[in-house]
Design a protein around this motif. Structure first.
Motif, mmCIF file in Angstrom:
data_model
loop_
_atom_site.group_PDB
_atom_site.id
_atom_site.type_symbol
_atom_site.label_atom_id
_atom_site.label_comp_id
_atom_site.label_asym_id
_atom_site.label_seq_id
_atom_site.Cartn_x
_atom_site.Cartn_y
_atom_site.Cartn_z
ATOM 1 N N ALA A 486 0.811 -1.215 0.000
ATOM 2 C CA ALA A 486 0.000 0.000 0.000
ATOM 3 C C ALA A 486 0.844 1.263 0.000
ATOM 4 C CB ALA A 486 -0.931 -0.004 1.210
ATOM 5 N N THR A 487 2.009 1.202 0.640
ATOM 6 C CA THR A 487 2.846 2.395 0.763
ATOM 7 C C THR A 487 4.302 2.044 0.519
ATOM 8 O OG1 THR A 487 3.261 2.108 3.127
ATOM 9 C CG2 THR A 487 1.279 3.342 2.497
ATOM 10 N N LEU A 488 5.101 3.079 0.281
ATOM 11 C CA LEU A 488 6.535 2.893 0.109
ATOM 12 C C LEU A 488 7.160 2.327 1.374
ATOM 13 C CD1 LEU A 488 8.859 3.511 -1.977
ATOM 14 C CD2 LEU A 488 9.184 5.669 -0.770
ATOM 15 N N SER A 489 6.710 2.802 2.546
ATOM 16 C CA SER A 489 7.247 2.322 3.821
ATOM 17 C C SER A 489 6.942 0.849 4.031
ATOM 18 C CB SER A 489 6.679 3.152 4.978
ATOM 19 O OG SER A 489 7.107 4.489 4.894
ATOM 20 N N GLN A 490 5.713 0.437 3.684
ATOM 21 C CA GLN A 490 5.338 -0.967 3.847
ATOM 22 C C GLN A 490 6.208 -1.860 2.971
ATOM 23 O OE1 GLN A 490 1.157 -1.843 3.311
ATOM 24 N NE2 GLN A 490 1.563 -3.986 2.862
ATOM 25 N N ALA A 491 6.422 -1.459 1.729
ATOM 26 C CA ALA A 491 7.278 -2.241 0.832
ATOM 27 C C ALA A 491 8.706 -2.301 1.378
ATOM 28 C CB ALA A 491 7.258 -1.630 -0.557
ATOM 29 N N GLY A 492 9.200 -1.163 1.900
ATOM 30 C CA GLY A 492 10.549 -1.130 2.444
ATOM 31 C C GLY A 492 10.703 -2.036 3.645
ATOM 32 N N ARG A 493 9.683 -2.055 4.534
ATOM 33 C CA ARG A 493 9.764 -2.923 5.715
ATOM 34 C C ARG A 493 9.854 -4.386 5.322
ATOM 35 N NH1 ARG A 493 6.049 0.848 7.910
ATOM 36 N NH2 ARG A 493 4.277 -0.433 7.253
ATOM 37 N N GLU A 494 9.137 -4.761 4.264
ATOM 38 C CA GLU A 494 9.181 -6.158 3.831
ATOM 39 C C GLU A 494 10.519 -6.491 3.172
ATOM 40 O OE1 GLU A 494 6.963 -9.018 0.536
ATOM 41 O OE2 GLU A 494 5.814 -7.431 1.546
ATOM 42 N N LYS A 502 18.909 -4.324 12.593
ATOM 43 C CA LYS A 502 20.230 -3.961 13.099
ATOM 44 C C LYS A 502 20.436 -2.452 13.153
ATOM 45 C CE LYS A 502 22.060 -8.204 11.018
ATOM 46 N NZ LYS A 502 23.028 -8.773 10.031
ATOM 47 N N LYS A 503 19.432 -1.698 12.711
ATOM 48 C CA LYS A 503 19.562 -0.240 12.679
ATOM 49 C C LYS A 503 18.733 0.384 13.800
ATOM 50 C CE LYS A 503 20.281 -0.024 7.649
ATOM 51 N NZ LYS A 503 21.628 0.570 7.712
ATOM 52 N N ALA A 504 19.297 1.353 14.465
ATOM 53 C CA ALA A 504 18.583 2.027 15.558
ATOM 54 C C ALA A 504 17.378 2.799 15.031
ATOM 55 C CB ALA A 504 19.538 2.957 16.301
ATOM 56 N N ASN A 505 17.532 3.459 13.890
ATOM 57 C CA ASN A 505 16.443 4.242 13.296
ATOM 58 C C ASN A 505 16.322 3.906 11.810
ATOM 59 O OD1 ASN A 505 15.746 6.048 15.631
ATOM 60 N ND2 ASN A 505 17.892 6.630 15.366
ATOM 61 N N PRO A 506 15.747 2.762 11.498
ATOM 62 C CA PRO A 506 15.648 2.363 10.088
ATOM 63 C C PRO A 506 14.729 3.275 9.300
ATOM 64 C CG PRO A 506 14.325 0.910 11.458
ATOM 65 C CD PRO A 506 15.119 1.778 12.394
ATOM 66 N N ASN A 507 15.178 3.675 8.121
ATOM 67 C CA ASN A 507 14.343 4.481 7.231
ATOM 68 C C ASN A 507 14.127 3.665 5.967
ATOM 69 O OD1 ASN A 507 13.147 6.376 5.555
ATOM 70 N ND2 ASN A 507 14.323 8.073 6.413
ATOM 71 N N ASP A 508 13.164 2.749 6.035
ATOM 72 C CA ASP A 508 12.941 1.804 4.944
ATOM 73 C C ASP A 508 12.518 2.511 3.661
ATOM 74 O OD1 ASP A 508 13.353 -0.368 6.788
ATOM 75 O OD2 ASP A 508 11.360 0.070 7.549
ATOM 76 N N ALA A 509 11.657 3.520 3.795
ATOM 77 C CA ALA A 509 11.171 4.223 2.612
ATOM 78 C C ALA A 509 12.309 4.913 1.877
ATOM 79 C CB ALA A 509 10.106 5.249 3.017
ATOM 80 N N ASP A 510 13.218 5.536 2.608
ATOM 81 C CA ASP A 510 14.337 6.244 1.975
ATOM 82 C C ASP A 510 15.272 5.266 1.279
ATOM 83 O OD1 ASP A 510 15.824 8.801 1.587
ATOM 84 O OD2 ASP A 510 17.363 7.743 2.744
ATOM 85 N N ARG A 511 15.530 4.120 1.914
ATOM 86 C CA ARG A 511 16.404 3.111 1.292
ATOM 87 C C ARG A 511 15.806 2.615 -0.016
ATOM 88 N NH1 ARG A 511 17.995 -1.597 5.344
ATOM 89 N NH2 ARG A 511 19.274 -2.185 3.549
ATOM 90 N N LEU A 512 14.506 2.350 -0.007
ATOM 91 C CA LEU A 512 13.849 1.841 -1.208
ATOM 92 C C LEU A 512 13.797 2.911 -2.289
ATOM 93 C CD1 LEU A 512 12.341 -0.272 -2.772
ATOM 94 C CD2 LEU A 512 10.257 0.314 -1.515
ATOM 95 N N ARG A 513 13.557 4.157 -1.892
ATOM 96 C CA ARG A 513 13.511 5.259 -2.851
ATOM 97 C C ARG A 513 14.858 5.402 -3.580
ATOM 98 N NH1 ARG A 513 12.350 8.777 0.498
ATOM 99 N NH2 ARG A 513 10.072 8.628 0.391
ATOM 100 N N LYS A 514 15.949 5.291 -2.824
ATOM 101 C CA LYS A 514 17.283 5.412 -3.416
ATOM 102 C C LYS A 514 17.592 4.231 -4.334
ATOM 103 C CE LYS A 514 19.243 8.197 0.336
ATOM 104 N NZ LYS A 514 20.184 8.229 1.486
ATOM 105 N N TYR A 515 17.112 3.030 -3.944
ATOM 106 C CA TYR A 515 17.345 1.865 -4.795
ATOM 107 C C TYR A 515 16.636 2.039 -6.136
ATOM 108 C CZ TYR A 515 17.090 -2.846 -6.692
ATOM 109 O OH TYR A 515 17.174 -3.930 -7.530
ATOM 110 N N LEU A 516 15.377 2.470 -6.117
ATOM 111 C CA LEU A 516 14.636 2.652 -7.358
ATOM 112 C C LEU A 516 15.279 3.737 -8.227
ATOM 113 C CD1 LEU A 516 10.964 2.512 -5.994
ATOM 114 C CD2 LEU A 516 12.161 0.740 -7.303
#
Length: 527
Positions: A486-494, A502-516
């Motif tokens: 449904a969202t960029l964050s949800q896809a990133g978490r999966e 292993k990350k104190a403050n994971p930013n899943d949406a940002d990681r996925l955005r940079k990958y795309l």
């Protein structure tokens, strides 16, 4: 209706023994004195004592019968080897509280803490504060002498509070009790998802400390109905509710039926109303009302529900006489409530009222690390419900778990779908064994359901033929996960389910955005 007054306490082996023969009736003795209070008559006394103190117990019973004939004294012999041992005393009192048949609707309870060791007093306080005892604390003391007047053997009584700041030894015991409550909410499943565990930890604290509305959000099948009932059962075990658990799926309510089902109706209120109906809100009086899919309620029903929550009164359909119902509301929905309100489907004032405690339950695809323990739970539940011993072959279990935890497993129906999957294999298992062949059949069944052949996948928004095979396969997986999220964050978490831990403050949406972005893509392109 006046409630019966019940006092719970322990025999004072020193203070309750004071005085000999007739002289003892002139002495202040805590247990006898509390039954002599003119402004606070005791209907029943539950007296805990050591088995060796049977003679003293008999004497105290006789004296209470003399000074307060209407007081019933029930004795409970409880063996405590060391009355100064916190763990032993707490365990003994907890066992008594757990098995005692409290009736808060007809009785009020007081815990007499004057007698017994300081350890006993502290344990009484802990159990009362945690609501294992639905009671108030009561302290008695000898009356002060005024001039030459004799001291009254009745003494005085008052409610009290204790300062436990220096008793840190019981901190671990508190933590243990909280862990048991959290485990109860999760049905004993050893979940590993950190976000989910934090959510359940918060729900446990709210359930035991607040009766305000609770809103559970998340996709269908995420466990909202199940969790709502567990919250009720936890509150019921701590004597915080005395009514029943009443549940309804609001998506099934339409028109007059909605009004009638929720608020009741009088005879003749509409065509077909041949008899009066009490309604679900009245049935939930004193208990918990669970409105699943609350976002599907009509606007008229929402207005009446808001009044019922705030004022605890409402009008049954077709009636001009208000009725009263005091219930705790737990609501569930799969909708984005902020969007639903903005689109005019849900009243903003009602949303503000039920948004006091909102908890989102993630879907199964967002909790892949919890799939293995849930497989065990579902298999055990099937075996228990069907009185059958079912087990996976080792290779079959490995194959199923690998598939269930893979990115290709969509789990659109979430935990409900997982339960159905396990039940199908268990039903087909010969001699109680789920084999690899059964697992392969089930995997094929799930894949066919998730990806019906009639619907071909849309073309990728990039020419992958110009990429290395490694990048092709990786990008295909990423795009497939994005398209069903449904969202960029949800896809990133999966996609980053393991490394994010292993990350104190994971930013899943940002990681996925940079990958795309590496392939000249963005979220809208992929969707």
């Amino acid at each position: 209706m006046n409630k019966r007054r019940v006092v719970i306490g322990v025999l004072g082996t020193e203070l309750d023994r004071r005085g000999k023969r007739a002289n003892r009736m002139k002495k202040w003795r805590p247990t006898v004195g509390l039954c002599m209070q003119e402004d606070m008559p005791v209907d029943r006394l539950e007296l805990l004592h050591q088995p060796t103190d049977i003679n003293l117990v008999s004497a105290v019973q006789q004296d209470i019968q003399q000074v307060s004939p209407k007081t019933t004294v029930n004795t409970h012999a409880i063996a405590i080897n060391d009355p100064w041992d916190f763990e032993e005393v707490y365990a003994a009192f907890l066992d008594f509280a757990t098995h005692y048949p409290f009736d808060t609707g007809h009785e009020e309870y007081l815990v007499h803490i004057t007698t017994g060791t300081h350890v006993a007093q502290i344990c009484w306080f802990l159990l009362t504060e945690a609501r294992y005892l639905p009671a108030s604390l009561l302290q008695t003391s000898p009356a002060k002498r005024q001039g030459d007047e004799p001291v009254s053997p009745a003494g005085t009584c008052s409610t009290i509070d204790l300062d436990l700041s220096r008793y840190t030894k019981l901190t671990s015991r508190f933590q243990h009790e909280q862990q048991e409550s959290v485990s109860f909410l999760k049905s004993g499943i050893e979940t590993r998802n950190a976000d989910f565990n934090r959510t359940i930890d918060q729900i446990e604290r709210v359930a035991l400390r607040s009766s305000a509305p609770v809103l559970l959000t998340g996709p269908t099948g995420a466990g909202k109905s199940f969790l709502a009932r567990r919250i009720y059962q936890l509150r019921q075990a701590r004597h915080l509710v005395k009514g029943q658990f009443v549940a309804v799926n609001c998506a099934t309510l339409r028109g007059d039926n909605a009004m009638s089902a929720l608020f009741g109706h009088v005879k003749g209120a509409f065509t077909g109303a041949l008899q009066a109906r009490s309604g679900l809100l009245r049935e939930a009086d004193g208990g918990v009302l669970f409105l699943d899919e609350i976002a599907e309620l009509g606007l008229d029903e929402q207005a009446m529900l808001l009044k019922a929550i705030e004022e605890k009164t409402f009008f049954p359909f077709g009636s001009d006489k208000e009725v009263h119902s005091d219930f705790q509301l737990i609501a569930g929905t799969h909708r984005n409530m902020h969007e639903w309100v903005a689109q005019g489907h849900f009243r903003e004032d009602l949303f503000a009222r039920i948004n006091m405690w909102t908890f989102r339950l993630p879907g199964l695809a967002e909790r892949r690390e919890d799939i293995a323990p849930n497989i065990r739970y579902e298999l055990e539940r099937y075996a228990r419900d069907h009185q059958a011993q079912i087990r996976f072959d080792k290779e079959a279990l490995t194959r199923y778990q690998n598939f269930a935890c893979s990115a290709g497993a969509q789990w659109r129906g979430n935990f409900r779908e997982l339960g159905s999957s396990i039940a199908r294999m268990a039903t087909l298992a010969e001699q109680g064994r789920i084999t690899e062949s059964l697992v392969d059949e089930e995997i094929a069944r799930l894949q066919a359901n998730w990806n019906p052949s009639a619907h071909s996948a849309p073309p990728l928004p990039v020419d992958i033929s110009q990429l290395d095979v490694f990048d092709q396969r990786q990008l295909e997986t990423v795009i497939e996960v994005c398209r069903r999220s449904a969202t960029l964050s949800q896809a990133g978490r999966e996609l980053f389910a393991v490394s994010r831990q292993k990350k104190a403050n994971p930013n899943d949406a940002d990681r996925l955005r940079k990958y795309l972005a590496r392939f000249g893509l963005n979220w809208d392109d992929v969707k």
